[in-house]
Design a protein around this motif. Structure first.
Motif, short mmCIF file in Angstrom:
data_model
loop_
_atom_site.label_atom_id
_atom_site.label_comp_id
_atom_site.label_asym_id
_atom_site.label_seq_id
_atom_site.Cartn_x
_atom_site.Cartn_y
_atom_site.Cartn_z
N MET A 1 0.84 -1.20 0.00
CA MET A 1 0.00 0.00 0.00
C MET A 1 0.87 1.25 0.00
O MET A 1 1.73 1.40 0.87
CB MET A 1 -0.92 -0.01 1.22
CG MET A 1 -2.04 -1.03 1.14
SD MET A 1 -2.80 -1.42 2.74
CE MET A 1 -1.73 -2.77 3.28
N VAL A 2 0.65 2.12 -0.99
CA VAL A 2 1.39 3.38 -1.09
C VAL A 2 0.40 4.52 -1.32
O VAL A 2 -0.77 4.30 -1.63
CB VAL A 2 2.43 3.35 -2.23
CG1 VAL A 2 3.42 2.20 -2.04
CG2 VAL A 2 1.74 3.22 -3.59
N ASN A 3 0.89 5.75 -1.18
CA ASN A 3 0.09 6.96 -1.40
C ASN A 3 -1.26 6.82 -0.68
O ASN A 3 -1.31 6.43 0.48
CB ASN A 3 -0.08 7.22 -2.90
CG ASN A 3 -0.28 8.70 -3.21
OD1 ASN A 3 -0.86 9.44 -2.43
ND2 ASN A 3 0.20 9.14 -4.35
N GLY A 4 -2.37 7.10 -1.35
CA GLY A 4 -3.67 7.03 -0.70
C GLY A 4 -4.06 5.64 -0.26
O GLY A 4 -4.96 5.47 0.57
N GLY A 5 -3.36 4.64 -0.77
CA GLY A 5 -3.65 3.26 -0.38
C GLY A 5 -3.39 2.98 1.08
O GLY A 5 -3.97 2.06 1.66
N VAL A 6 -2.52 3.79 1.73
CA VAL A 6 -2.20 3.54 3.13
C VAL A 6 -3.40 3.81 4.03
O VAL A 6 -3.44 3.35 5.17
CB VAL A 6 -0.98 4.38 3.60
CG1 VAL A 6 0.23 4.07 2.75
CG2 VAL A 6 -1.29 5.88 3.57
N ARG A 7 -4.37 4.57 3.53
CA ARG A 7 -5.57 4.82 4.33
C ARG A 7 -6.34 3.53 4.60
O ARG A 7 -7.07 3.42 5.58
CB ARG A 7 -6.47 5.85 3.63
CG ARG A 7 -5.93 7.27 3.68
CD ARG A 7 -6.98 8.27 3.22
NE ARG A 7 -7.12 8.26 1.78
CZ ARG A 7 -6.55 9.15 0.96
NH1 ARG A 7 -5.79 10.13 1.46
NH2 ARG A 7 -6.73 9.09 -0.33
N LEU A 8 -6.16 2.54 3.72
CA LEU A 8 -6.85 1.26 3.90
C LEU A 8 -6.40 0.57 5.18
O LEU A 8 -7.17 -0.16 5.81
CB LEU A 8 -6.58 0.35 2.70
CG LEU A 8 -7.10 0.85 1.35
CD1 LEU A 8 -6.52 0.00 0.22
CD2 LEU A 8 -8.62 0.81 1.32
N ALA A 9 -5.13 0.78 5.57
CA ALA A 9 -4.58 0.14 6.75
C ALA A 9 -4.81 0.96 8.01
O ALA A 9 -4.40 0.55 9.10
CB ALA A 9 -3.08 -0.10 6.58
N SER A 10 -5.48 2.10 7.86
CA SER A 10 -5.60 3.03 8.99
C SER A 10 -7.03 3.45 9.29
O SER A 10 -7.29 4.01 10.36
CB SER A 10 -4.78 4.30 8.70
OG SER A 10 -3.48 4.00 8.26
N THR A 11 -7.95 3.21 8.37
CA THR A 11 -9.32 3.68 8.53
C THR A 11 -10.25 2.52 8.86
O THR A 11 -10.36 1.56 8.08
CB THR A 11 -9.81 4.36 7.23
OG1 THR A 11 -8.87 5.38 6.85
CG2 THR A 11 -11.18 4.96 7.43
N PRO A 12 -10.93 2.56 10.02
CA PRO A 12 -11.87 1.47 10.38
C PRO A 12 -12.94 1.29 9.32
O PRO A 12 -13.43 2.26 8.73
CB PRO A 12 -12.47 1.98 11.71
CG PRO A 12 -11.44 2.89 12.27
CD PRO A 12 -10.83 3.58 11.07
N GLY A 13 -13.29 0.05 9.07
CA GLY A 13 -14.31 -0.24 8.08
C GLY A 13 -14.08 -1.59 7.44
O GLY A 13 -13.17 -2.34 7.83
N PRO A 14 -14.88 -1.93 6.44
CA PRO A 14 -14.76 -3.25 5.80
C PRO A 14 -13.41 -3.51 5.14
O PRO A 14 -12.95 -4.64 5.12
CB PRO A 14 -15.90 -3.25 4.77
CG PRO A 14 -16.26 -1.81 4.58
CD PRO A 14 -15.99 -1.14 5.88
N CYS A 15 -12.75 -2.46 4.60
CA CYS A 15 -11.44 -2.66 3.97
C CYS A 15 -10.40 -3.06 5.01
O CYS A 15 -9.62 -4.00 4.80
CB CYS A 15 -10.99 -1.40 3.25
SG CYS A 15 -11.94 -1.02 1.76
N LEU A 16 -10.39 -2.36 6.14
CA LEU A 16 -9.44 -2.70 7.21
C LEU A 16 -9.72 -4.09 7.75
O LEU A 16 -8.79 -4.86 8.01
CB LEU A 16 -9.54 -1.66 8.33
CG LEU A 16 -8.62 -1.87 9.53
CD1 LEU A 16 -7.15 -1.87 9.10
CD2 LEU A 16 -8.86 -0.79 10.58
N ASP A 17 -10.99 -4.44 7.89
CA ASP A 17 -11.35 -5.77 8.38
C ASP A 17 -10.85 -6.85 7.43
O ASP A 17 -10.33 -7.89 7.86
CB ASP A 17 -12.87 -5.89 8.54
CG ASP A 17 -13.42 -4.99 9.64
OD1 ASP A 17 -12.63 -4.57 10.51
OD2 ASP A 17 -14.63 -4.69 9.61
N ALA A 18 -10.99 -6.59 6.12
CA ALA A 18 -10.53 -7.56 5.12
C ALA A 18 -9.02 -7.71 5.17
O ALA A 18 -8.48 -8.83 5.05
CB ALA A 18 -10.98 -7.13 3.72
#
Length: 203
Positions: A135-152
């Motif tokens: 995960m780079v650039n805006g993709g790092v938000r996936l590892a930091s923002t609660p929600g279904p993406c972080l859960d996955a």
């Protein structure tokens, strides 16, 4: 006496590159000075993989000291021994998924977010071929923002998939202390991963 390497003021991945060069002389003890948390994590991981036992001490607001002494056989060497002793079975294809955004496609960010959640939730269908997610650039938000993406992502990591999150990107978006999954990484690790992968899927 430890060999000291001052990497303050250097941008990613220079601290890791210089530390790796220092290790070519196989010092018994090393001390690496950096001025940001991602660099301290990246240098620590390199030292650990190289057979050292690193410790991180924050001495000032912008001064981290990573000290380490030899700990025995490196993880990389151990992995080579294990690979050499394999049973001859065909290894799965190492597929890397490269995420540079927290959405899929362009147009509607809301729809793109839903598509990303569905994409991450479906990745386990790749089975053992799925090796690493970067995960780079805006993709790092996936590892930091609660929600279904972080859960996955948490499920993927629990199932043995390697997750690398760009430290420079986390710092840029002020998300260093909010990352909840994956390893904080640097551009050297990312480029090396792309080189080692058998297949790269960019989203």
């Amino acid at each position: 006496m430890a060999e000291t390497l001052d990497c303050r003021g250097l941008v990613c991945p220079e601290p890791v590159i210089r530390t790796r060069a220092l290790l070519q002389s196989s010092p018994e003890e090393v001390e690496v000075l950096v001025d940001n948390a991602p660099a301290s994590e990246n240098v620590s991981r390199l030292l650990a993989k190289s057979g050292y036992a690193p410790q991180v001490e924050r001495r000032e607001e912008k001064l981290w000291a990573v000290t380490a002494s030899r700990a025995g056989v490196s993880c990389a060497a151990a992995e080579e021994v294990i690979a050499a002793a394999g049973n001859g079975e065909e290894k799965p294809c190492r597929t890397l998924v490269f995420l540079s955004s927290d959405t899929v496609g362009s147009g509607s960010d809301e729809l793109g977010g839903r598509l990303m959640a569905n994409f991450l939730a479906t990745l386990p269908e790749m089975g053992s071929n799925l090796w690493r997610v970067v995960m780079v650039n805006g993709g790092v938000r996936l590892a930091s923002t609660p929600g279904p993406c972080l859960d996955a992502l948490k499920k993927l990591e629990a199932n043995g998939v390697s997750l690398l999150v760009c430290g420079t990107c986390l710092d840029y978006y002020h998300l260093l202390d909010k990352k909840q999954v994956g390893e904080t990484t640097n551009m050297l690790d990312i480029v090396t991963s792309l080189d080692l992968a058998d297949k790269v899927i960019r989203v």
